[in-house]
Design a protein around this motif. Structure first.
Motif, PDB file in Angstrom:
ATOM      1  N   ILE A 219      18.404 -40.729  14.768  1.00  0.00           N
ATOM      2  CA  ILE A 219      17.251 -39.411  14.565  1.00  0.00           C
ATOM      3  C   ILE A 219      16.859 -39.318  16.041  1.00  0.00           C
ATOM      4  CG2 ILE A 219      15.255 -38.692  13.749  1.00  0.00           C
ATOM      5  CD1 ILE A 219      15.535 -40.423  11.278  1.00  0.00           C
ATOM      6  N   THR A 220      17.192 -37.847  16.326  1.00  0.00           N
ATOM      7  CA  THR A 220      16.546 -37.676  17.621  1.00  0.00           C
ATOM      8  C   THR A 220      15.412 -36.246  17.477  1.00  0.00           C
ATOM      9  OG1 THR A 220      17.889 -35.548  17.605  1.00  0.00           O
ATOM     10  CG2 THR A 220      18.673 -37.608  18.633  1.00  0.00           C
TER      11      THR A 220
ATOM     12  N   THR B 234      20.442 -34.348  20.360  1.00  0.00           N
ATOM     13  CA  THR B 234      21.612 -34.662  19.205  1.00  0.00           C
ATOM     14  C   THR B 234      22.827 -34.208  19.942  1.00  0.00           C
ATOM     15  OG1 THR B 234      19.983 -33.953  17.459  1.00  0.00           O
ATOM     16  CG2 THR B 234      22.496 -33.831  17.027  1.00  0.00           C
ATOM     17  N   ASN B 235      22.975 -33.061  20.611  1.00  0.00           N
ATOM     18  CA  ASN B 235      24.181 -32.667  20.963  1.00  0.00           C
ATOM     19  C   ASN B 235      24.665 -33.562  22.042  1.00  0.00           C
ATOM     20  OD1 ASN B 235      24.269 -30.444  19.432  1.00  0.00           O
ATOM     21  ND2 ASN B 235      23.674 -29.063  20.989  1.00  0.00           N
ATOM     22  N   GLU B 236      23.650 -34.006  22.927  1.00  0.00           N
ATOM     23  CA  GLU B 236      23.971 -35.044  24.209  1.00  0.00           C
ATOM     24  C   GLU B 236      24.580 -36.458  23.352  1.00  0.00           C
ATOM     25  OE1 GLU B 236      21.916 -37.406  27.660  1.00  0.00           O
ATOM     26  OE2 GLU B 236      20.896 -36.091  26.616  1.00  0.00           O
ATOM     27  N   MET B 237      24.042 -36.842  22.439  1.00  0.00           N
ATOM     28  CA  MET B 237      24.411 -37.907  21.613  1.00  0.00           C
ATOM     29  C   MET B 237      25.913 -37.855  21.115  1.00  0.00           C
ATOM     30  SD  MET B 237      22.471 -40.250  18.898  1.00  0.00           S
ATOM     31  CE  MET B 237      20.991 -40.392  19.680  1.00  0.00           C
ATOM     32  N   LEU B 238      26.164 -36.693  20.418  1.00  0.00           N
ATOM     33  CA  LEU B 238      27.721 -36.285  19.985  1.00  0.00           C
ATOM     34  C   LEU B 238      28.442 -36.356  21.169  1.00  0.00           C
ATOM     35  CD1 LEU B 238      26.652 -33.696  17.317  1.00  0.00           C
ATOM     36  CD2 LEU B 238      27.345 -36.034  16.915  1.00  0.00           C
ATOM     37  N   ASP B 239      28.038 -35.682  22.255  1.00  0.00           N
ATOM     38  CA  ASP B 239      28.902 -35.547  23.120  1.00  0.00           C
ATOM     39  C   ASP B 239      29.260 -36.705  24.144  1.00  0.00           C
ATOM     40  OD1 ASP B 239      28.984 -32.680  23.374  1.00  0.00           O
ATOM     41  OD2 ASP B 239      27.291 -32.453  24.900  1.00  0.00           O
ATOM     42  N   ARG B 240      28.504 -37.841  24.138  1.00  0.00           N
ATOM     43  CA  ARG B 240      28.661 -38.980  24.710  1.00  0.00           C
ATOM     44  C   ARG B 240      29.666 -39.835  23.713  1.00  0.00           C
ATOM     45  NH1 ARG B 240      23.971 -42.034  27.832  1.00  0.00           N
ATOM     46  NH2 ARG B 240      22.685 -40.042  28.755  1.00  0.00           N
ATOM     47  N   LEU B 241      29.393 -39.664  22.441  1.00  0.00           N
ATOM     48  CA  LEU B 241      30.199 -40.330  21.384  1.00  0.00           C
ATOM     49  C   LEU B 241      31.882 -39.749  21.380  1.00  0.00           C
ATOM     50  CD1 LEU B 241      27.970 -40.630  18.388  1.00  0.00           C
ATOM     51  CD2 LEU B 241      28.786 -42.581  19.750  1.00  0.00           C
ATOM     52  N   ILE B 242      31.930 -38.511  21.745  1.00  0.00           N
ATOM     53  CA  ILE B 242      33.241 -37.734  21.751  1.00  0.00           C
ATOM     54  C   ILE B 242      33.939 -38.327  22.837  1.00  0.00           C
ATOM     55  CG2 ILE B 242      34.286 -35.539  21.869  1.00  0.00           C
ATOM     56  CD1 ILE B 242      32.078 -34.458  20.093  1.00  0.00           C
TER      57      ILE B 242
ATOM     58  N   TRP C 148      35.296 -40.712  12.361  1.00  0.00           N
ATOM     59  CA  TRP C 148      34.197 -41.821  12.339  1.00  0.00           C
ATOM     60  C   TRP C 148      32.884 -41.186  12.882  1.00  0.00           C
ATOM     61  CZ3 TRP C 148      31.664 -43.450  16.770  1.00  0.00           C
ATOM     62  CH2 TRP C 148      32.243 -43.274  18.091  1.00  0.00           C
ATOM     63  N   ILE C 149      32.989 -40.193  13.816  1.00  0.00           N
ATOM     64  CA  ILE C 149      31.907 -39.602  14.548  1.00  0.00           C
ATOM     65  C   ILE C 149      31.296 -38.605  13.222  1.00  0.00           C
ATOM     66  CG2 ILE C 149      30.997 -37.953  16.245  1.00  0.00           C
ATOM     67  CD1 ILE C 149      33.160 -39.219  18.117  1.00  0.00           C
ATOM     68  N   ASP C 150      32.146 -37.709  12.776  1.00  0.00           N
ATOM     69  CA  ASP C 150      31.944 -36.974  11.545  1.00  0.00           C
ATOM     70  C   ASP C 150      31.117 -37.688  10.578  1.00  0.00           C
ATOM     71  OD1 ASP C 150      31.820 -34.156  10.779  1.00  0.00           O
ATOM     72  OD2 ASP C 150      33.449 -34.816   9.447  1.00  0.00           O
ATOM     73  N   GLY C 151      31.497 -39.061  10.264  1.00  0.00           N
ATOM     74  CA  GLY C 151      30.847 -39.746   9.083  1.00  0.00           C
ATOM     75  C   GLY C 151      29.341 -40.010   9.433  1.00  0.00           C
ATOM     76  N   LEU C 152      29.048 -39.987  10.800  1.00  0.00           N
ATOM     77  CA  LEU C 152      27.732 -40.354  11.095  1.00  0.00           C
ATOM     78  C   LEU C 152      26.722 -39.496  10.640  1.00  0.00           C
ATOM     79  CD1 LEU C 152      28.212 -41.663  14.730  1.00  0.00           C
ATOM     80  CD2 LEU C 152      27.758 -43.180  12.686  1.00  0.00           C
ATOM     81  N   THR C 153      25.484 -39.522  10.611  1.00  0.00           N
ATOM     82  CA  THR C 153      24.487 -38.711  10.413  1.00  0.00           C
ATOM     83  C   THR C 153      23.508 -38.875  11.767  1.00  0.00           C
ATOM     84  OG1 THR C 153      24.287 -38.972   8.022  1.00  0.00           O
ATOM     85  CG2 THR C 153      22.308 -38.046   8.976  1.00  0.00           C
ATOM     86  N   VAL C 154      23.717 -37.744  12.439  1.00  0.00           N
ATOM     87  CA  VAL C 154      22.972 -37.642  13.621  1.00  0.00           C
ATOM     88  C   VAL C 154      22.345 -36.261  13.753  1.00  0.00           C
ATOM     89  CG1 VAL C 154      23.180 -37.532  16.242  1.00  0.00           C
ATOM     90  CG2 VAL C 154      24.802 -38.978  14.987  1.00  0.00           C
ATOM     91  N   LYS C 155      20.760 -36.386  13.460  1.00  0.00           N
ATOM     92  CA  LYS C 155      19.896 -35.228  13.281  1.00  0.00           C
ATOM     93  C   LYS C 155      18.893 -35.346  13.912  1.00  0.00           C
ATOM     94  CE  LYS C 155      22.185 -33.858   8.793  1.00  0.00           C
ATOM     95  NZ  LYS C 155      22.705 -32.699   9.304  1.00  0.00           N
ATOM     96  N   THR C 156      18.293 -34.207  14.117  1.00  0.00           N
ATOM     97  CA  THR C 156      16.695 -34.234  14.480  1.00  0.00           C
ATOM     98  C   THR C 156      15.830 -34.450  13.344  1.00  0.00           C
ATOM     99  OG1 THR C 156      16.442 -32.024  13.853  1.00  0.00           O
ATOM    100  CG2 THR C 156      17.149 -32.519  15.991  1.00  0.00           C
ATOM    101  N   PHE C 157      14.694 -34.832  13.311  1.00  0.00           N
ATOM    102  CA  PHE C 157      13.689 -35.242  12.212  1.00  0.00           C
ATOM    103  C   PHE C 157      13.882 -33.903  11.230  1.00  0.00           C
ATOM    104  CE2 PHE C 157      11.631 -38.529  14.715  1.00  0.00           C
ATOM    105  CZ  PHE C 157      11.361 -39.608  13.623  1.00  0.00           C
ATOM    106  N   HIS C 158      13.717 -32.833  11.681  1.00  0.00           N
ATOM    107  CA  HIS C 158      13.765 -31.440  10.914  1.00  0.00           C
ATOM    108  C   HIS C 158      14.912 -31.241  10.239  1.00  0.00           C
ATOM    109  CE1 HIS C 158      10.299 -30.302  14.049  1.00  0.00           C
ATOM    110  NE2 HIS C 158       9.753 -30.718  12.781  1.00  0.00           N
ATOM    111  N   SER C 159      16.145 -31.382  11.022  1.00  0.00           N
ATOM    112  CA  SER C 159      17.456 -31.121  10.624  1.00  0.00           C
ATOM    113  C   SER C 159      17.648 -32.123   9.502  1.00  0.00           C
ATOM    114  CB  SER C 159      18.529 -31.027  11.386  1.00  0.00           C
ATOM    115  OG  SER C 159      19.576 -30.924  10.991  1.00  0.00           O
TER     116      SER C 159
END
Length: 792
Positions: free
Chosen positions: A62-63, A69-77, A113-124
């Motif tokens: 949760i971010t 969120t995008n920054e976290m996904l970018d680093r994982l990718i 494996w990245i797509d399987g994660l739930t990386v979201k803001t509180f609101h999302s």
């Protein structure tokens, strides 16, 4: 520390490694600025999947913002993309944000494996919960209502309401004004407290008009007292025309009665403690056979009695066919005041958000408000709460949820429907929360509802960077983490990789002045000879010129525009800098400190570091209206201001410039030890007169002297050189060598000089004896004509 892992953890320091491999069920990673907290969180996530074999679908990260969120996904990718192509595209300035978003989506799907994660803001996250499972709590076809008709979050933007929260509130207020009593009550509030600011007049002389008329009546007339305003408003409500203080001359002198009612041919004198005697005026009324009625201040203490009195005095004297009702509407009544009405609506929106975050019932808020000692506060909530209730009902009726509703409705869903709660508890065995210092009451309640005894909660944050108290965040959750989450453990990351030792040292010393914090011994991994530059200009123009010159130097030294960041407490501080750089074709990054959180730059300028209102710190004890919902504490507000300063300082990687004004330096600057700083300023012009000296005998010279009159040395070239290089000596400098230079000669001094001169002492010896420069000695010998007297 040795571990048998499949992934390379060698890049982590000991504390980061402890956090990554920890099995603790409730773990807070308390990270100093620049200590790699996001890196640690991401490494934890990868470690769980690669080393522990955790299914990505079991992890919730949760971010707070979509950018995070995008920054976290970018680093994982980037970590998964062995080709390195994605990183190149991400930093390609020619690519638009839309193109980068598309590429991110494609890469996310590509790496399952990245797509399987739930990386979201509180609101999302809450949006998806309610959209998928919230049908028993709310209409799951809801739309989101907010400040704008769009959202930075693609998932949410598809379902944004066609109206904004402000538009709805404003519309409901206008509808409520169909009730005449409400409309006039609202108008009275706006006239008194937004236009006339009568609540400020007792404490601030600038709000007192010279004519003493500072109460505005409902028809726009200015009167002298609140009770006169009451009378005038009563006339207005009953559609009775009146004149205020008309000039009247009956026989002997001119005077102005308080009110005249033409339709009743009636004059009213309102008597208060500050009224002048009315005896002479009353005699004039008798002589003119005019009808005069007196009202008294004491009557106004009982509004029912006063209404009855006015009714009896005035209405019985009006024509029988005189109309008794008034037809009014919102548009006409607030003509010229529409911007003030909008301000009032903004205040209602603010308290609505606060009420939701603090989770207080509207009835309790109204009850508390009605017990407040100030009429203004009581009146505001009497007007506001009906609108808040209508707003909540309207949003429910239209299937709208605002951003606070997303969280509170999800919380309610989990509380009321155990099957749904268990589904999420079973799904997410690992919950990772970034920027934990920014959580509010609603968000913590939501997190707790997702936990079981087996869930691993991994929170990362820095209490020293908690700066969103005004939005409802509560720093207590991170400072007292172990109190809110039982059997919790804290790991402190205390090695700063971003900033130099002087910047880290200064930031540590500043934050030490806060009491409500967790102590951390943050150290810098970078060394540099550059100290923090504190510049104190005599004027704002000097500050601007200093910064401009420094930026040009930096650009010439090869520092790019993107690596120079200007920070400020309030946006208006940057305006002159922005236009100066724009006019000189320099393109310089400027952000409020709040907006800079998470950023870094090689060079940072912090401007506006002055004391007092509009400076930094700028303690804004908000309107008492908001204290009804959440009490403000001056000391805690000061601590948040200091945390804001800490955030600003720690954005700098290599060089930091702190810009203040001479004689009005921010108190925060005094908290930085001199060992970390170099302080500079433009010198104030010397008040002490400068004198020019002979290089040979050190006698005082005039500017036009070609030869020294005391030793004969040619001095013109020396004088020109001294003037050119501004090396003239001040009297203070001379007195360091000749302690009595330019002191008046006393009678005793002259007698002593004459005695020693006739004894054969030469000028150099006399200079040493008297503590005066050689020129002064020779000049005194000449004045006393000692050479002629003793024929030497």
């Amino acid at each position: 520390m040795e571990t048998n892992t499949k992934i390379d953890l060698s890049a982590l320091n000991d504390k980061q490694l402890d956090a990554v491999i920890s099995e603790d069920k409730r773990l807070l990673v308390l990270a100093g600025a620049g200590s790699g907290k996001t890196k640690t969180l991401l490494q934890k996530l990868i470690y769980l999947i690669e080393e522990k074999g955790v299914s990505p679908s079991s992890i919730l990260a949760i971010t707070f913002t979509k950018n995070a969120t995008n920054e976290m996904l970018d680093r994982l990718i980037i970590s998964a993309d062995v080709s390195g192509e994605y990183e190149k595209q991400l930093f390609d300035k020619r690519k638009s944000l839309a193109d980068k978003d598309k590429e991110r989506f494609f890469q996310q799907k590509k790496h399952t494996w990245i797509d399987g994660l739930t990386v979201k803001t509180f609101h999302s996250f809450c949006y998806s919960v309610l959209r998928n499972y919230g049908v028993n709590e709310f209409d799951n076809k809801f739309k989101i209502i907010g400040d704008e008709k769009r959202s930075e979050d693609d998932e949410l933007s598809k379902h944004i309401a066609p109206v904004t929260a402000f538009e709805v509130m404003h519309k409901l207020l206008i509808e409520e004004c169909d009730n005449t009593e409400y409309l006039l009550h609202l108008k009275r509030y706006i006239l008194d407290y937004i236009i006339d600011k009568i609540h400020l007049k007792q404490i601030d002389p600038k709000y007192l008009p010279k004519d003493g008329k500072y109460f505005t009546t409902l028809n726009g007339t200015k009167v002298r007292s609140k009770s006169e305003q009451f009378i005038a408003d009563w006339f207005y409500r009953h559609s009775i025309k009146f004149e205020y203080e008309p000039l009247l001359n009956v026989k002997d002198f001119s005077f102005s009665p308080d009110f005249y009612i033409p339709e009743a041919n009636l004059y009213i004198e309102h008597i208060s403690d500050i009224s002048f005697p009315t005896k002479d005026k009353e005699e004039q009324f008798k002589k003119g056979n005019l009808l005069l009625v007196k009202t008294f201040e004491s009557m106004t203490k009982d509004s029912a009695l006063f209404n009855h009195t006015l009714d009896k005095i005035v209405k019985n004297r009006l024509p029988a066919d005189y109309h008794k009702t008034i037809s009014i509407n919102f548009k006409e009544e607030f003509n010229g005041y529409h911007e003030d009405v909008k301000d009032f609506v903004q205040q209602i929106m603010r308290i609505t958000d606060m009420i939701k975050v603090e989770n207080i019932s509207l009835d309790i808020v109204l009850q508390n408000a009605r017990q407040d000692q100030h009429e203004r506060v009581r009146n505001f909530y009497d007007l506001a709460i009906p609108i808040v209730k209508k707003y909540i009902h309207y949003c429910t009726d239209k299937s709208y949820l605002d951003f606070n509703d997303l969280i509170s409705r999800s919380t309610s869903l989990f509380q009321n429907h155990e099957d749904i709660a268990n589904k999420y508890k079973g799904k997410f065995q690992y919950i990772l929360v970034d920027e934990f210092q920014d959580v509010n009451n609603l968000q913590v309640e939501l997190i707790k509802l997702l936990l079981t005894n087996n869930t691993q909660l991994f929170c990362v944050g820095d209490d020293w960077q908690s700066i969103y108290g005004f939005r409802g965040s509560n720093v207590s959750y991170i400072v007292e983490f172990e109190k809110h989450f039982t059997n919790a453990k804290t790991i402190k990351l205390n090695l700063n990789y971003r900033s130099t030792q002087n910047i880290v040292g200064a930031s540590n010393e500043v934050i030490k002045h806060n009491k409500f914090k967790v102590d951390k011994d943050v150290q810098a991994s970078k060394k540099s000879e550059h100290k923090i530059v504190v510049y104190s200009g005599n004027t704002e123009d000097e500050n601007l010129q200093f910064c401009f010159d420094k930026v040009k130097e930096l650009l010439e030294d090869g520092i790019s525009n993107d690596e120079i960041l200007f920070l400020y407490r309030r946006s208006k501080m940057f305006s002159p800098y922005f236009y100066k750089f724009k006019n000189e074709n320099i393109r310089v990054q400027g952000k409020t400190i709040h907006a800079s959180k998470g950023l870094e730059a090689k060079v940072v300028f912090i401007i506006g570091l002055t004391e007092g209102n509009g400076g930094f710190p700028d303690i804004w004890l908000e309107d008492r209206i908001f204290q009804i919902i959440k009490k403000a504490n001056h000391d805690l507000l000061m601590e948040e201001e200091r945390r804001l300063f800490y955030v600003a300082i720690t954005r700098a990687k290599d060089k930091l410039f702190l810009i203040t004004q001479k004689g009005n330096e921010s108190s925060f600057l005094k908290e930085i030890p001199s060992a970390f700083t170099v302080r500079t300023t433009n010198a104030i012009k010397q008040v002490v007169d400068k004198v020019i000296m002979c290089d040979s005998c050190f006698s005082q010279l005039e500017k036009l002297h070609v030869y020294c009159p005391y030793c004969g040395q040619k001095v013109m070239d020396n004088i020109e050189e001294n003037i050119k290089n501004e090396k003239a000596y001040s009297v203070d400098e001379i007195r360091k060598t000749h302690t009595q230079a330019y002191q008046p000669w006393t009678k005793e001094d002259d007698e002593k000089l004459e005695f020693l001169f006739c004894q054969g002492k030469n000028p150099n010896e006399l200079s040493a004896i008297f503590g005066r420069n050689l020129g002064g000695i020779n000049a005194r010998i000449e004045k006393l004509q000692l050479k002629e007297k003793y024929d030497k």
